[in-house]
Design a protein around this motif. Sequence first.
Motif, PDB file in Angstrom:
ATOM      1  N   ALA A 156     -55.165  94.462  32.674  1.00 36.10           N
ATOM      2  CA  ALA A 156     -54.869  93.685  31.466  1.00 36.10           C
ATOM      3  C   ALA A 156     -54.279  92.325  31.832  1.00 36.10           C
ATOM      4  O   ALA A 156     -54.654  91.291  31.261  1.00 36.10           O
ATOM      5  CB  ALA A 156     -53.903  94.461  30.569  1.00 36.10           C
ATOM      6  N   GLY A 157     -53.367  92.325  32.798  1.00 35.98           N
ATOM      7  CA  GLY A 157     -52.771  91.069  33.276  1.00 35.98           C
ATOM      8  C   GLY A 157     -53.806  90.168  33.923  1.00 35.98           C
ATOM      9  O   GLY A 157     -53.762  88.946  33.777  1.00 35.98           O
ATOM     10  N   ALA A 158     -54.763  90.773  34.615  1.00 36.36           N
ATOM     11  CA  ALA A 158     -55.833  90.011  35.273  1.00 36.36           C
ATOM     12  C   ALA A 158     -56.672  89.254  34.246  1.00 36.36           C
ATOM     13  O   ALA A 158     -57.066  88.109  34.474  1.00 36.36           O
ATOM     14  CB  ALA A 158     -56.715  90.939  36.098  1.00 36.36           C
ATOM     15  N   PHE A 159     -56.926  89.890  33.095  1.00 40.39           N
ATOM     16  CA  PHE A 159     -57.704  89.239  32.038  1.00 40.39           C
ATOM     17  C   PHE A 159     -56.966  88.023  31.468  1.00 40.39           C
ATOM     18  O   PHE A 159     -57.575  86.983  31.197  1.00 40.39           O
ATOM     19  CB  PHE A 159     -58.012  90.229  30.909  1.00 40.39           C
ATOM     20  N   VAL A 160     -55.644  88.159  31.287  1.00 42.61           N
ATOM     21  CA  VAL A 160     -54.835  87.046  30.760  1.00 42.61           C
ATOM     22  C   VAL A 160     -54.849  85.877  31.749  1.00 42.61           C
ATOM     23  O   VAL A 160     -55.039  84.716  31.368  1.00 42.61           O
ATOM     24  CB  VAL A 160     -53.388  87.503  30.470  1.00 42.61           C
ATOM     25  N   ILE A 161     -54.656  86.176  33.037  1.00 38.52           N
ATOM     26  CA  ILE A 161     -54.670  85.131  34.073  1.00 38.52           C
ATOM     27  C   ILE A 161     -56.056  84.487  34.146  1.00 38.52           C
ATOM     28  O   ILE A 161     -56.184  83.275  34.330  1.00 38.52           O
ATOM     29  CB  ILE A 161     -54.265  85.723  35.442  1.00 38.52           C
ATOM     30  N   PHE A 162     -57.112  85.304  33.974  1.00 38.78           N
ATOM     31  CA  PHE A 162     -58.488  84.802  33.980  1.00 38.78           C
ATOM     32  C   PHE A 162     -58.688  83.763  32.871  1.00 38.78           C
ATOM     33  O   PHE A 162     -59.256  82.683  33.099  1.00 38.78           O
ATOM     34  CB  PHE A 162     -59.456  85.978  33.796  1.00 38.78           C
ATOM     35  N   VAL A 214     -59.402  87.709  39.754  1.00 40.03           N
ATOM     36  CA  VAL A 214     -60.518  88.523  40.243  1.00 40.03           C
ATOM     37  C   VAL A 214     -60.017  89.563  41.249  1.00 40.03           C
ATOM     38  O   VAL A 214     -60.408  90.736  41.200  1.00 40.03           O
ATOM     39  CB  VAL A 214     -61.619  87.635  40.875  1.00 40.03           C
ATOM     40  N   ARG A 215     -59.138  89.120  42.170  1.00 36.84           N
ATOM     41  CA  ARG A 215     -58.600  90.048  43.174  1.00 36.84           C
ATOM     42  C   ARG A 215     -57.771  91.144  42.512  1.00 36.84           C
ATOM     43  O   ARG A 215     -57.878  92.321  42.870  1.00 36.84           O
ATOM     44  CB  ARG A 215     -57.741  89.276  44.184  1.00 36.84           C
ATOM     45  N   LEU A 216     -56.940  90.757  41.535  1.00 38.45           N
ATOM     46  CA  LEU A 216     -56.108  91.721  40.823  1.00 38.45           C
ATOM     47  C   LEU A 216     -56.981  92.730  40.070  1.00 38.45           C
ATOM     48  O   LEU A 216     -56.690  93.922  40.043  1.00 38.45           O
ATOM     49  CB  LEU A 216     -55.175  90.984  39.844  1.00 38.45           C
ATOM     50  N   PHE A 217     -58.075  92.226  39.481  1.00 36.63           N
ATOM     51  CA  PHE A 217     -58.989  93.091  38.740  1.00 36.63           C
ATOM     52  C   PHE A 217     -59.721  94.058  39.666  1.00 36.63           C
ATOM     53  O   PHE A 217     -59.725  95.268  39.442  1.00 36.63           O
ATOM     54  CB  PHE A 217     -60.001  92.236  37.962  1.00 36.63           C
ATOM     55  N   THR A 218     -60.334  93.522  40.716  1.00 37.09           N
ATOM     56  CA  THR A 218     -61.145  94.363  41.615  1.00 37.09           C
ATOM     57  C   THR A 218     -60.291  95.386  42.369  1.00 37.09           C
ATOM     58  O   THR A 218     -60.717  96.521  42.570  1.00 37.09           O
ATOM     59  CB  THR A 218     -61.914  93.499  42.634  1.00 37.09           C
ATOM     60  N   ALA A 219     -59.065  94.979  42.764  1.00 40.72           N
ATOM     61  CA  ALA A 219     -58.187  95.884  43.513  1.00 40.72           C
ATOM     62  C   ALA A 219     -57.767  97.080  42.663  1.00 40.72           C
ATOM     63  O   ALA A 219     -57.597  98.187  43.168  1.00 40.72           O
ATOM     64  CB  ALA A 219     -56.956  95.141  44.009  1.00 40.72           C
ATOM     65  N   LEU A 228     -47.153  84.130  33.538  1.00 35.06           N
ATOM     66  CA  LEU A 228     -47.064  83.340  34.775  1.00 35.06           C
ATOM     67  C   LEU A 228     -45.965  83.828  35.716  1.00 35.06           C
ATOM     68  O   LEU A 228     -46.217  84.047  36.902  1.00 35.06           O
ATOM     69  CB  LEU A 228     -46.843  81.864  34.438  1.00 35.06           C
ATOM     70  N   LEU A 229     -44.742  83.964  35.222  1.00 39.30           N
ATOM     71  CA  LEU A 229     -43.624  84.332  36.101  1.00 39.30           C
ATOM     72  C   LEU A 229     -43.443  85.841  36.178  1.00 39.30           C
ATOM     73  O   LEU A 229     -43.420  86.415  37.271  1.00 39.30           O
ATOM     74  CB  LEU A 229     -42.334  83.664  35.601  1.00 39.30           C
ATOM     75  N   ALA A 230     -43.278  86.469  35.031  1.00 34.76           N
ATOM     76  CA  ALA A 230     -43.089  87.924  34.994  1.00 34.76           C
ATOM     77  C   ALA A 230     -44.350  88.565  34.431  1.00 34.76           C
ATOM     78  O   ALA A 230     -44.372  89.028  33.291  1.00 34.76           O
ATOM     79  CB  ALA A 230     -41.870  88.274  34.146  1.00 34.76           C
ATOM     80  N   GLY A 231     -45.399  88.564  35.228  1.00 33.67           N
ATOM     81  CA  GLY A 231     -46.674  89.112  34.793  1.00 33.67           C
ATOM     82  C   GLY A 231     -47.020  90.399  35.514  1.00 33.67           C
ATOM     83  O   GLY A 231     -46.217  90.946  36.271  1.00 33.67           O
ATOM     84  N   ALA A 232     -48.235  90.859  35.269  1.00 34.05           N
ATOM     85  CA  ALA A 232     -48.686  92.132  35.848  1.00 34.05           C
ATOM     86  C   ALA A 232     -48.645  92.113  37.371  1.00 34.05           C
ATOM     87  O   ALA A 232     -48.291  93.103  38.007  1.00 34.05           O
ATOM     88  CB  ALA A 232     -50.102  92.445  35.361  1.00 34.05           C
ATOM     89  N   GLY A 233     -48.991  90.963  37.955  1.00 34.93           N
ATOM     90  CA  GLY A 233     -48.983  90.854  39.411  1.00 34.93           C
ATOM     91  C   GLY A 233     -47.596  91.050  39.994  1.00 34.93           C
ATOM     92  O   GLY A 233     -47.405  91.791  40.959  1.00 34.93           O
TER      93      GLY A 233
END
Length: 199
Positions: free
Chosen positions: A77-83, A182-187, A114-119
């Motif tokens: 979900a976080g990957a989609f927002v960053i995308f 993309v990396r966050l999504f695929t991983a 950006l700062l406190a996100g899924a990553g």
Amino acid sequence: MFAGFNWQQLISAFIVLFAVIDIIGSIPIIINLKEKGKSVNALKATLISFALLIGFFYAGDMMLKLFHVDIESFAIAGAFVIFLMSLEMILDVEIFKNQGPIKEATLVPLVFPLLAGAGAFTTLLSLRAEYAEINILIALLLNMIWVYFVVSMTGRVERFFGKGGIYIIRKFFGIILLAISVRLFTANITQLIEALQQK
């Protein structure tokens, strides 16, 4: 010193969090938000981000289980927002219109995602499995001090690089953000599929 304190773990945790939070890469976004007339409070953004990350560090697993959400789904979900944010930067389009009554960008998108996100959340949970708690907390605190310094100095950074320089940096970091998404999504999609297959 502190129980479990280790310089090597501290430095390692700091570098990992530094790369994931990537406040330098967020400079063009912050400048763009300010140009749109949306205020960004450096101290408020830093304190809220720190509080969210600390809270997730201690209660992340419990919170996700409460809503029946696994960490992989959260990261996707976080990957989609960053995308979507990377598309804004690369294509010069506005996706996050922020048409609500609060015309401030401190919470969204600066604090989250950006700062406190899924990553950052997933990274903290991963680090907790490897390093002593004290080392991760000090590394996070040092990163938050760095975040405050950078966010409060964005105006000077803009004057140093100029409009043209910031435009180029924005495009470059847009591609970087796209790659991170993309990396966050695929991983995490592969782990999610594997977990579903095992059920």
